[in-house]
Design a protein around this motif. Structure first.
Motif, PDB file in Angstrom:
ATOM      1  N   MET A 146     -16.477 -56.044  17.169  1.00 32.33           N
ATOM      2  CA  MET A 146     -16.149 -55.813  18.636  1.00 32.33           C
ATOM      3  C   MET A 146     -17.441 -54.881  19.019  1.00 32.33           C
ATOM      4  O   MET A 146     -17.913 -55.239  20.256  1.00 32.33           O
ATOM      5  CB  MET A 146     -15.150 -54.966  18.993  1.00 32.33           C
ATOM      6  N   ARG A 147     -17.741 -54.011  18.421  1.00 36.73           N
ATOM      7  CA  ARG A 147     -19.288 -53.318  18.826  1.00 36.73           C
ATOM      8  C   ARG A 147     -20.194 -54.062  19.037  1.00 36.73           C
ATOM      9  O   ARG A 147     -21.119 -54.022  19.937  1.00 36.73           O
ATOM     10  CB  ARG A 147     -19.380 -52.114  17.513  1.00 36.73           C
ATOM     11  N   ARG A 148     -20.339 -55.365  18.366  1.00 36.73           N
ATOM     12  CA  ARG A 148     -21.524 -55.896  18.179  1.00 36.73           C
ATOM     13  C   ARG A 148     -21.420 -57.222  19.087  1.00 36.73           C
ATOM     14  O   ARG A 148     -22.467 -58.160  19.310  1.00 36.73           O
ATOM     15  CB  ARG A 148     -21.914 -56.331  16.820  1.00 36.73           C
ATOM     16  N   GLY A 149     -20.400 -57.446  19.480  1.00 38.92           N
ATOM     17  CA  GLY A 149     -20.366 -58.364  20.585  1.00 38.92           C
ATOM     18  C   GLY A 149     -19.850 -59.705  19.697  1.00 38.92           C
ATOM     19  O   GLY A 149     -19.673 -60.977  20.466  1.00 38.92           O
ATOM     20  N   LEU A 150     -19.307 -59.549  18.555  1.00 35.86           N
ATOM     21  CA  LEU A 150     -18.968 -60.633  17.712  1.00 35.86           C
ATOM     22  C   LEU A 150     -17.524 -61.126  17.953  1.00 35.86           C
ATOM     23  O   LEU A 150     -17.000 -62.261  17.756  1.00 35.86           O
ATOM     24  CB  LEU A 150     -19.433 -60.514  16.388  1.00 35.86           C
ATOM     25  N   LEU A 151     -16.856 -60.055  18.424  1.00 40.27           N
ATOM     26  CA  LEU A 151     -15.216 -60.352  18.822  1.00 40.27           C
ATOM     27  C   LEU A 151     -15.258 -59.757  20.208  1.00 40.27           C
ATOM     28  O   LEU A 151     -15.859 -58.639  20.550  1.00 40.27           O
ATOM     29  CB  LEU A 151     -14.405 -59.809  17.704  1.00 40.27           C
ATOM     30  N   GLY A 152     -14.246 -60.278  21.080  1.00 36.93           N
ATOM     31  CA  GLY A 152     -13.897 -59.655  22.326  1.00 36.93           C
ATOM     32  C   GLY A 152     -13.334 -58.265  22.222  1.00 36.93           C
ATOM     33  O   GLY A 152     -12.421 -58.056  21.175  1.00 36.93           O
ATOM     34  N   ARG A 153     -13.681 -57.094  22.935  1.00 37.63           N
ATOM     35  CA  ARG A 153     -13.253 -55.900  22.907  1.00 37.63           C
ATOM     36  C   ARG A 153     -11.870 -56.029  23.215  1.00 37.63           C
ATOM     37  O   ARG A 153     -11.186 -56.162  24.379  1.00 37.63           O
ATOM     38  CB  ARG A 153     -14.302 -54.878  23.702  1.00 37.63           C
ATOM     39  N   ARG A 154     -10.616 -55.262  22.452  1.00 32.57           N
ATOM     40  CA  ARG A 154      -9.297 -55.367  22.734  1.00 32.57           C
ATOM     41  C   ARG A 154      -8.948 -53.809  22.606  1.00 32.57           C
ATOM     42  O   ARG A 154      -8.872 -53.101  21.707  1.00 32.57           O
ATOM     43  CB  ARG A 154      -8.471 -55.898  21.471  1.00 32.57           C
ATOM     44  N   SER A 155      -9.169 -53.177  24.304  1.00 34.45           N
ATOM     45  CA  SER A 155      -8.908 -51.692  24.272  1.00 34.45           C
ATOM     46  C   SER A 155      -7.538 -51.237  23.635  1.00 34.45           C
ATOM     47  O   SER A 155      -7.567 -50.225  23.160  1.00 34.45           O
ATOM     48  CB  SER A 155      -9.018 -51.358  25.667  1.00 34.45           C
ATOM     49  N   ARG A 175     -13.973 -34.317   6.910  1.00 34.18           N
ATOM     50  CA  ARG A 175     -14.605 -35.482   6.687  1.00 34.18           C
ATOM     51  C   ARG A 175     -14.021 -36.763   7.572  1.00 34.18           C
ATOM     52  O   ARG A 175     -14.725 -37.542   7.924  1.00 34.18           O
ATOM     53  CB  ARG A 175     -14.665 -35.722   5.216  1.00 34.18           C
ATOM     54  N   ARG A 176     -12.811 -36.607   7.692  1.00 31.42           N
ATOM     55  CA  ARG A 176     -12.148 -37.475   8.380  1.00 31.42           C
ATOM     56  C   ARG A 176     -12.410 -37.684   9.791  1.00 31.42           C
ATOM     57  O   ARG A 176     -12.832 -38.763  10.262  1.00 31.42           O
ATOM     58  CB  ARG A 176     -10.617 -37.596   8.110  1.00 31.42           C
ATOM     59  N   PHE A 177     -12.281 -36.421  10.314  1.00 29.64           N
ATOM     60  CA  PHE A 177     -12.412 -36.282  11.641  1.00 29.64           C
ATOM     61  C   PHE A 177     -13.886 -36.653  11.877  1.00 29.64           C
ATOM     62  O   PHE A 177     -14.476 -37.446  13.112  1.00 29.64           O
ATOM     63  CB  PHE A 177     -12.298 -35.004  12.290  1.00 29.64           C
ATOM     64  N   CYS A 178     -14.927 -36.386  11.306  1.00 27.83           N
ATOM     65  CA  CYS A 178     -16.360 -36.788  11.349  1.00 27.83           C
ATOM     66  C   CYS A 178     -16.528 -38.216  11.304  1.00 27.83           C
ATOM     67  O   CYS A 178     -17.139 -38.889  12.169  1.00 27.83           O
ATOM     68  CB  CYS A 178     -16.978 -36.378  10.177  1.00 27.83           C
ATOM     69  N   ALA A 179     -15.691 -39.023  10.481  1.00 31.68           N
ATOM     70  CA  ALA A 179     -15.731 -40.450  10.305  1.00 31.68           C
ATOM     71  C   ALA A 179     -15.216 -41.178  11.656  1.00 31.68           C
ATOM     72  O   ALA A 179     -15.827 -42.038  12.131  1.00 31.68           O
ATOM     73  CB  ALA A 179     -15.114 -40.908   9.013  1.00 31.68           C
ATOM     74  N   ILE A 180     -14.019 -40.625  12.026  1.00 34.04           N
ATOM     75  CA  ILE A 180     -13.446 -41.177  13.509  1.00 34.04           C
ATOM     76  C   ILE A 180     -14.681 -41.076  14.692  1.00 34.04           C
ATOM     77  O   ILE A 180     -14.726 -42.041  15.161  1.00 34.04           O
ATOM     78  CB  ILE A 180     -12.349 -40.233  13.780  1.00 34.04           C
ATOM     79  N   GLU A 181     -15.265 -39.900  14.524  1.00 37.94           N
ATOM     80  CA  GLU A 181     -16.280 -40.041  15.702  1.00 37.94           C
ATOM     81  C   GLU A 181     -17.369 -41.017  15.549  1.00 37.94           C
ATOM     82  O   GLU A 181     -17.621 -41.234  16.458  1.00 37.94           O
ATOM     83  CB  GLU A 181     -16.962 -38.309  15.619  1.00 37.94           C
ATOM     84  N   THR A 182     -17.842 -41.253  14.486  1.00 34.90           N
ATOM     85  CA  THR A 182     -18.858 -42.092  14.149  1.00 34.90           C
ATOM     86  C   THR A 182     -18.426 -43.603  14.461  1.00 34.90           C
ATOM     87  O   THR A 182     -18.889 -44.291  15.085  1.00 34.90           O
ATOM     88  CB  THR A 182     -19.398 -42.060  12.518  1.00 34.90           C
ATOM     89  N   ASP A 183     -16.993 -43.748  13.771  1.00 38.79           N
ATOM     90  CA  ASP A 183     -16.565 -45.179  14.039  1.00 38.79           C
ATOM     91  C   ASP A 183     -16.159 -45.660  15.192  1.00 38.79           C
ATOM     92  O   ASP A 183     -16.339 -46.679  15.567  1.00 38.79           O
ATOM     93  CB  ASP A 183     -15.270 -45.171  13.083  1.00 38.79           C
ATOM     94  N   PHE A 184     -15.872 -44.627  16.085  1.00 37.67           N
ATOM     95  CA  PHE A 184     -15.218 -44.987  17.434  1.00 37.67           C
ATOM     96  C   PHE A 184     -16.196 -44.603  18.724  1.00 37.67           C
ATOM     97  O   PHE A 184     -15.854 -44.749  19.793  1.00 37.67           O
ATOM     98  CB  PHE A 184     -13.827 -44.185  17.804  1.00 37.67           C
ATOM     99  N   ALA A 185     -17.367 -43.903  18.398  1.00 41.65           N
ATOM    100  CA  ALA A 185     -18.295 -43.688  19.446  1.00 41.65           C
ATOM    101  C   ALA A 185     -18.861 -44.927  20.095  1.00 41.65           C
ATOM    102  O   ALA A 185     -19.194 -45.833  19.530  1.00 41.65           O
ATOM    103  CB  ALA A 185     -19.523 -42.849  18.604  1.00 41.65           C
ATOM    104  N   GLY A 186     -18.636 -44.536  21.346  1.00 41.79           N
ATOM    105  CA  GLY A 186     -19.010 -46.119  22.170  1.00 41.79           C
ATOM    106  C   GLY A 186     -17.898 -47.045  22.432  1.00 41.79           C
ATOM    107  O   GLY A 186     -17.970 -47.707  23.512  1.00 41.79           O
ATOM    108  N   LEU A 187     -16.861 -46.909  21.771  1.00 41.24           N
ATOM    109  CA  LEU A 187     -15.647 -47.777  21.836  1.00 41.24           C
ATOM    110  C   LEU A 187     -14.496 -47.075  22.359  1.00 41.24           C
ATOM    111  O   LEU A 187     -13.538 -47.760  22.901  1.00 41.24           O
ATOM    112  CB  LEU A 187     -15.462 -48.138  20.552  1.00 41.24           C
ATOM    113  N   HIS A 188     -14.278 -45.581  22.328  1.00 38.87           N
ATOM    114  CA  HIS A 188     -13.196 -45.017  22.625  1.00 38.87           C
ATOM    115  C   HIS A 188     -13.450 -43.489  23.079  1.00 38.87           C
ATOM    116  O   HIS A 188     -14.613 -43.083  22.302  1.00 38.87           O
ATOM    117  CB  HIS A 188     -12.137 -44.994  21.624  1.00 38.87           C
ATOM    118  N   ASP A 189     -12.758 -42.820  23.855  1.00 40.49           N
ATOM    119  CA  ASP A 189     -13.196 -41.254  23.910  1.00 40.49           C
ATOM    120  C   ASP A 189     -12.847 -40.683  22.740  1.00 40.49           C
ATOM    121  O   ASP A 189     -11.583 -40.742  22.115  1.00 40.49           O
ATOM    122  CB  ASP A 189     -12.076 -40.913  25.055  1.00 40.49           C
TER     123      ASP A 189
END
Length: 330
Positions: free
Chosen positions: A63-72, A100-114
């Protein structure tokens, strides 16, 4: 180096854990999007939840790369689920793992979710001195394992070239000290690191080295793991099949039988795997029906069994605060 995104996972008692930890840091340093996950277990398939997380993460990247439609709505549900997992870790006292889990969440969802909630939790945990202490301690353990691996390579190289006593080789590796560290309740991170080192020794002496000796047509040079049998608490059943090959061909029936019993007790021994005359002409030798293929074939069915037995062996998880990185008993 690939452009990513890349997802990886390793068990906390997996001898590849330290390599994956170093890879995680390396990918961070060069800015490649990735996610490295850790699960309770050895060198085996992760559980269904970990595999599902990998697929979800790949969908998120598509979804980040536009290969799938973004499903909010889906992204929001996944974000809340990840936050809930991290919050449970924190509530259980596993502060380092939660951080470490919270750090990963920030990285994984940055630009896709608050990601404000994940950032707030991460900053709160960073104000606890034990979190960075645990991170530094784990980094030092990884560096120690890298040094141990180099020593193991030197020991195995010497064994191939010389006839030095095996006891001398095992002393160079400090196996007795590793056994004691693996039982240390005061430093659970160090205990897991010691188990990974012991697993590394067992893997090389029971799998890679016997295969190497066959490729060189020199089975008598195959190292016997007897010198560290006490240390091989994490021995893997499938490798018992490989370990039985060399002594079976050399007529060391008692040693071959012991390796087969180890495999059978781990429910890894195919019914057809019995010593028989060697069709490839080893003088007076014997081999296992099915050979390497039989051993590889048993790996997947027992993966869940091995992972479950590893969890049962580890009374508590591996991460938390400081050197003893586990939550207190309740």
């Amino acid at each position: 180096m690939p452009a990513g995104p890349d997802f990886g996972a390793a068990g906390i008692d997996d001898y590849n854990f330290d390599e994956m930890w170093a890879l995680d840091a390396r990918l961070d340093s060069v800015g490649i999007r990735h996610h490295i996950g850790w699960f309770d277990g050895v060198h085996a398939w992760p559980g269904a939840a970990d595999l599902a997380e990998a697929v979800e993460w790949m969908h998120l990247q598509a979804m980040r790369r536009g290969l799938l439609g973004r499903r909010s709505p889906w992204i929001d549900a996944l974000y809340r689920s990840r936050l809930g997992d991290a919050a449970m870790m924190r509530a259980a006292g596993a502060s380092h793992r939660a951080w470490r889990r919270f750090c990963a969440i920030e990285t994984d969802f940055a630009g896709l979710h608050d990601i404000a909630a994940a950032t707030e939790h991460r900053r709160e945990l960073e104000r606890q001195p034990g979190v960075f202490q645990a991170e530094r301690h784990l980094g030092e353990l990884v560096r120690q394992q890298e040094a141990f691996n180099r020593t193991l390579g030197e020991v195995l190289g010497d064994l191939r070239r010389t006839s030095q006593p095996l006891a001398t080789s095992w002393r160079r590796l400090g196996l007795d000290g590793l056994v004691e560290r693996a039982r240390d309740p005061a430093d659970t991170m160090g205990a897991h690191a010691a188990r990974r080192a012991l697993e590394q020794v067992w893997v090389y002496t029971s799998f890679y080295e016997p295969r190497s000796t066959w490729s060189r047509q020199d089975p008598r040079r195959a190292p016997r793991p007897a010198g560290h049998r006490r240390a091989a608490a994490t021995r893997r059943p499938c490798r018992g099949l490989y370990r039985a090959e060399a002594p079976a061909r050399l007529g060391r029936s008692a040693e071959a039988r012991e390796a087969l019993v180890t495999a059978a007790r781990g429910r890894a021994l195919p019914g057809s795997a019995r010593p028989r005359p060697d069709p490839h002409g080893a003088p007076g030798g014997r081999r296992l029906a099915g050979g390497a293929g039989a051993a590889h074939g048993c790996r997947r069915p027992i993966a869940g069994l091995v992972a479950r037995s590893s969890r049962a062996r580890s009374a508590k998880p591996w991460v938390g605060n400081g050197r003893n990185a586990d939550p207190p008993r309740r």
